[in-house]
Design an enzyme around this catalytic site. Sequence first.
Site, PDB file in Angstrom:
ATOM      1  N   HIS A 230       4.183  -4.244  -2.709  1.00 15.75           N
ATOM      2  CA  HIS A 230       3.649  -2.935  -2.331  1.00 15.75           C
ATOM      3  C   HIS A 230       3.084  -2.220  -3.553  1.00 15.75           C
ATOM      4  O   HIS A 230       1.995  -1.633  -3.511  1.00 15.75           O
ATOM      5  CB  HIS A 230       4.745  -2.075  -1.698  1.00 15.75           C
ATOM      6  CG  HIS A 230       5.213  -2.585  -0.377  1.00 15.75           C
ATOM      7  ND1 HIS A 230       6.133  -1.908   0.411  1.00 15.75           N
ATOM      8  CD2 HIS A 230       4.905  -3.708   0.324  1.00 15.75           C
ATOM      9  CE1 HIS A 230       6.358  -2.585   1.515  1.00 15.75           C
ATOM     10  NE2 HIS A 230       5.624  -3.684   1.486  1.00 15.75           N
TER      11      HIS A 230
ATOM     12  N   SER B 271       1.389  -6.957   3.309  1.00 19.37           N
ATOM     13  CA  SER B 271       1.658  -5.573   2.928  1.00 19.37           C
ATOM     14  C   SER B 271       0.935  -5.158   1.655  1.00 19.37           C
ATOM     15  O   SER B 271       0.536  -4.002   1.516  1.00 19.37           O
ATOM     16  CB  SER B 271       3.165  -5.360   2.763  1.00 19.37           C
ATOM     17  OG  SER B 271       3.838  -5.555   3.986  1.00 19.37           O
TER      18      SER B 271
END
EC number: 3.4.21.105
Length: 356
Positions: free
Chosen positions: A293, A233
Amino acid sequence: MFSSEGKFRKTYRHQFNQLRTGDETEIPMSTLASRIETRKIPLTNGQIHAIKEAPDELVDIDGFQKIVTSKAAQRSTIKRIMYDMADPIMSDSQKIEVHSYIDSYSWCPPPIFMLLITIIQVGIFFFYWESDGGRSIWTDCAGCFVHHNHTAPGIFIFAPKLRGEAWRFTSYMFLHAGLNHLLGNVIIQLLVGIPLEVAHKIWRIGPIYLLAVTSGSLLQYAIDPNSLLVGASAGVYALIFAHVANVILNWHEMPLRWIRVLVLFVFIFLDFGGAIHRRFYTNDCDSVSHLAHIAGAVTGLFFGYVVLYNVVEHRIEKIIRYVCLFLYSAFFATTIIFVIVRQPYSKNLWNNENCS
């Protein structure tokens, strides 16, 4: 970085000057093809055909560059497909250099980096899932542990107690916590990463992706040295925020820039807004590493601003580029210092009591 005087533009400007007669700033299209032949200008058959088919009566230097780098001037189906992949994330003024760069490709199928990373991630997941013997494909963290009792971490997972094995700060990107997790990442990285790699080259997008993954584990450990980490991610977020950097870099040249900004803003709002809501209002124990993230977003935005192509570089943009390089270097160095001084299983800097 591409500039208004990139190497391909210089070539086309030189060719156009060879085609001019006297003080002409525009050349009649009716005479252009014959001038190319008599003055032995080294254009391809596809470029000459595109010039003959152009509807304009007169062409200036900008029009000439657009014609010889247009899709109509390219005979290769593969390279026309590459044009289509790159065009959505480029400004019109970028296309002259990027299309010319694509024309110079002598190998296929590009882009190799995003395809290779994705193939490895998918291959590792299914290899370990098959060896796990019947566990649910949707929830199995395939390859994360040697044994199903979670006592022995696998060779790729990022585990705080094994921070001395430096490869784990990057290799965790090859593992995913179930097929849903894998599909979400590989679909986005292919849709977003392939156009970026075609337009900005492997040696720009590769470092952004890998630095983002490494930054993700560094920041995760710095804030929460208790958590294991898997998934790509951070790299995916870097690709998404590299689009933000690309829009900012080429703001005046970028078509549909406000629509691009709106789409990116909605994505950011939904993702980070949901994380903030779960953290402060519902008090859910969220297993998603939003720190990774964030690190990916920081890498894509700041490091992306440093390395991505800029069509016309203004003085203020050069200053901003150095500021971004300094800020990202400081961010990266700070996380490394935290990794060195903080011991595994130290108290979280941002703790959720419901998850203790």
